[in-house]
Design an enzyme around this catalytic site. Structure first.
Site, short mmCIF file in Angstrom:
data_model
loop_
_atom_site.label_atom_id
_atom_site.label_comp_id
_atom_site.label_asym_id
_atom_site.label_seq_id
_atom_site.Cartn_x
_atom_site.Cartn_y
_atom_site.Cartn_z
N LYS A 126 0.86 -1.19 0.00
CA LYS A 126 0.00 0.00 0.00
C LYS A 126 0.89 1.23 0.00
CE LYS A 126 -4.42 1.03 0.18
NZ LYS A 126 -5.61 0.25 -0.20
N ASP A 166 -7.06 4.41 -4.42
CA ASP A 166 -7.73 4.27 -3.12
C ASP A 166 -8.34 5.65 -2.89
OD1 ASP A 166 -7.73 2.21 -0.66
OD2 ASP A 166 -7.56 4.20 0.19
O1 2IT Z 1 -8.19 -1.39 -0.72
C1 2IT Z 1 -8.09 -1.92 -1.83
O2 2IT Z 1 -8.21 -3.13 -2.00
C2 2IT Z 1 -7.81 -1.05 -2.97
N1 2IT Z 1 -7.72 0.16 -2.79
C3 2IT Z 1 -7.62 -1.62 -4.35
C4 2IT Z 1 -6.26 -2.19 -4.48
C5 2IT Z 1 -5.89 -2.62 -5.89
O3 2IT Z 1 -4.70 -2.89 -6.08
O4 2IT Z 1 -6.76 -2.72 -6.76
#
Ligand code: 2IT
Length: 447
Positions: A126, A166
């Protein structure tokens, strides 16, 4: 076992002081893994949990850019590459003033289990920045994204780390980030997901998270002999996730009576239809981050200033805003109102105290790691589309998404039953997500 769990939590607390969100998820996950550790002493012996709670790599970097007034602005960017045991790091980028190591690490840690539950080859990561896109011009957003990617690109790659959106990072930001990555590397490759359709984006990715949440809620209800038809649903948030959720709920015959923003919540007793949901996305894109103007468009709806939807009576609650938006007080109100189902759309929307209270009061909970995994699952389909140099139809995507959500519900409920926990999807999702990663980590030795 409880002592051992506490030891792990203490290690995390000592190493990550002042990071409450991160420690909250560590405590929630590790507590539910106790029966698994009891059954697998080899995990304890190989220091598997100590390794799991420490990100494989984390970077923090300066992002300098020039605003429309010609003034230099400085933000802080992050990427935590948490775990790559089952695939390349995968997870979104969050741009919001509150972004800090605690927030990025909590999201990264949760992402490991979420991605594992999908059954797809996705590790956990993340990132983000303490940058607020609200109220910024397109030019400012573009310059910020270019500066951000100029630092981050060296850590990314389609087989290494593939960010997505996100909160605060949507199609526009992904476009600017992609453009800068391509310029810096001279490579057109699937290094980001959530892209626009003309340049490799997946048809259906925008609504995937919301649709997936509703498929998951449908499975929870089905297990209890109920269906969504005619159910009243309180939704929070008014971004992409809430939007997709509202659309699918309408399609399956449920009635949505709320959405919310940082300014308060909308209570629309007559039902938030698909058409009204699209108006809410327009509100979003005006850059003010407030939902109150919904009532100007639909005057019969009420705006409850500063309120969240949790005091509204509903059959099913679906929080789709941000972390810790359901507190213990909210949980008590929900139980008083006869709440039976909570399906978490946002990441960690419920405090640990509220979660326990709801579970003690027999509320059936679909945890976010399981319920909102449809977004990242479709991101993986987008990665496959890009590396396979092909294009999938929305029908193909929706069919795969539905199958994946049913699979996640199955593995989470199966894990819960296997450890004699009844139908506890919170523990079941943690356990099932963990088992796959743990097996992979064991196979790959101490790394
Ligand atoms: O919290 C999540 O799963 C997302 N923001 C999407 C993450 C993604 O790599 O599609």
């Amino acid at each position: 076992m409880a002592n051992l769990t506490q030891q792990y939590i203490d290690i995390a607390a000592k190493r990550n002081p002042g990071e409450p969100e991160f420690l909250q998820t560590i405590e929630e996950v590790l507590t539910s893994l106790e029966p698994v550790l009891k059954a697998h002493p080899e995990y304890i012996e190989s220091g598997l949990i100590e390794r799991l709670i420490e990100p494989e790599r984390g970077v923090s970097f300066r992002v300098s850019w020039v605003d429309d007034e010609g003034k230099t602005q400085v933000n802080r960017g992050f990427r935590y590459q948490y775990n790559s045991a089952i695939g390349p790091y995968k997870g979104g980028l969050r741009f919001a003033p509150s972004v800090c190591p605690s927030i990025v690490k909590f999201l990264g840690f949760e992402q490991i289990f979420k991605n594992s539950l999908t059954g797809l080859p996705l590790g956990g990561g993340k990132g983000g920045a303490d940058f607020d896109p609200n109220g910024k011009s397109d030019g400012e957003i573009m310059r910020f994204c270019q500066a951000y990617m100029t630092e981050l690109y060296r850590y990314l790659g389609p087989e290494t780390d593939i960010p997505a959106g996100d909160l605060g990072v949507g199609k526009k930001e992904i476009g600017y980030l992609f453009g800068q990555y391509k310029r810096l590397t001279n490579r057109f490759e699937g290094v980001l997901t959530g892209k626009g359709i003309p340049y490799g984006g997946l048809q259906g990715r925008t609504e995937a998270t919301g649709y997936g949440i509703v498929f998951f809620a449908r499975e929870m209800l089905k297990r209890h002999g109920e269906d969504l038809k005619g159910k009243t649903v309180a939704v929070s948030g008014f971004g992409n996730v809430a939007w997709g959720t509202v659309l699918k709920l309408n399609e399956l015959g449920a009635k949505v009576i709320s959405i919310s923003g940082p300014d308060g919540c909308i209570y629309d007793e007559s039902g938030i239809t698909a058409e009204k949901a699209c108006c809410m996305l327009d509100l979003r894109s005006c850059g003010k981050n407030i939902c109150a103007p919904y009532c100007e468009e639909y005057p019969t709806a009420q705006f409850l200033k500063g309120k969240k939807p949790w005091s509204i009576k509903a059959d099913l609650y679906i929080p789709c805003a941000t972390q810790n938006e359901i507190t213990i007080e909210d949980a008590k109100t929900m139980v008083e109102n006869g709440c039976k189902y909570l399906c978490e759309g946002a990441n960690m929307p419920t405090t640990n105290e509220a979660l326990k209270y709801l579970q003690d009061n027999k509320v059936i909970i679909g945890p976010s790691k399981a319920a909102n995994a449809g977004g990242v699952a479709c991101s993986c389909i987008e990665m496959g589309q890009n590396s396979g140099k092909t294009v999938f139809t929305p029908e193909e995507v929706y069919a795969q998404l539905e199958a994946i959500m049913i699979h996640i519900h199955e593995v989470a409920s199966e894990a819960s039953a296997r450890y004699n926990l009844g139908y506890d999807l919170v523990a079941g999702a943690n356990i099932a997500g963990f088992e796959r990663v743990a097996e992979a980590m064991m196979a790959q030795g101490i790394v």
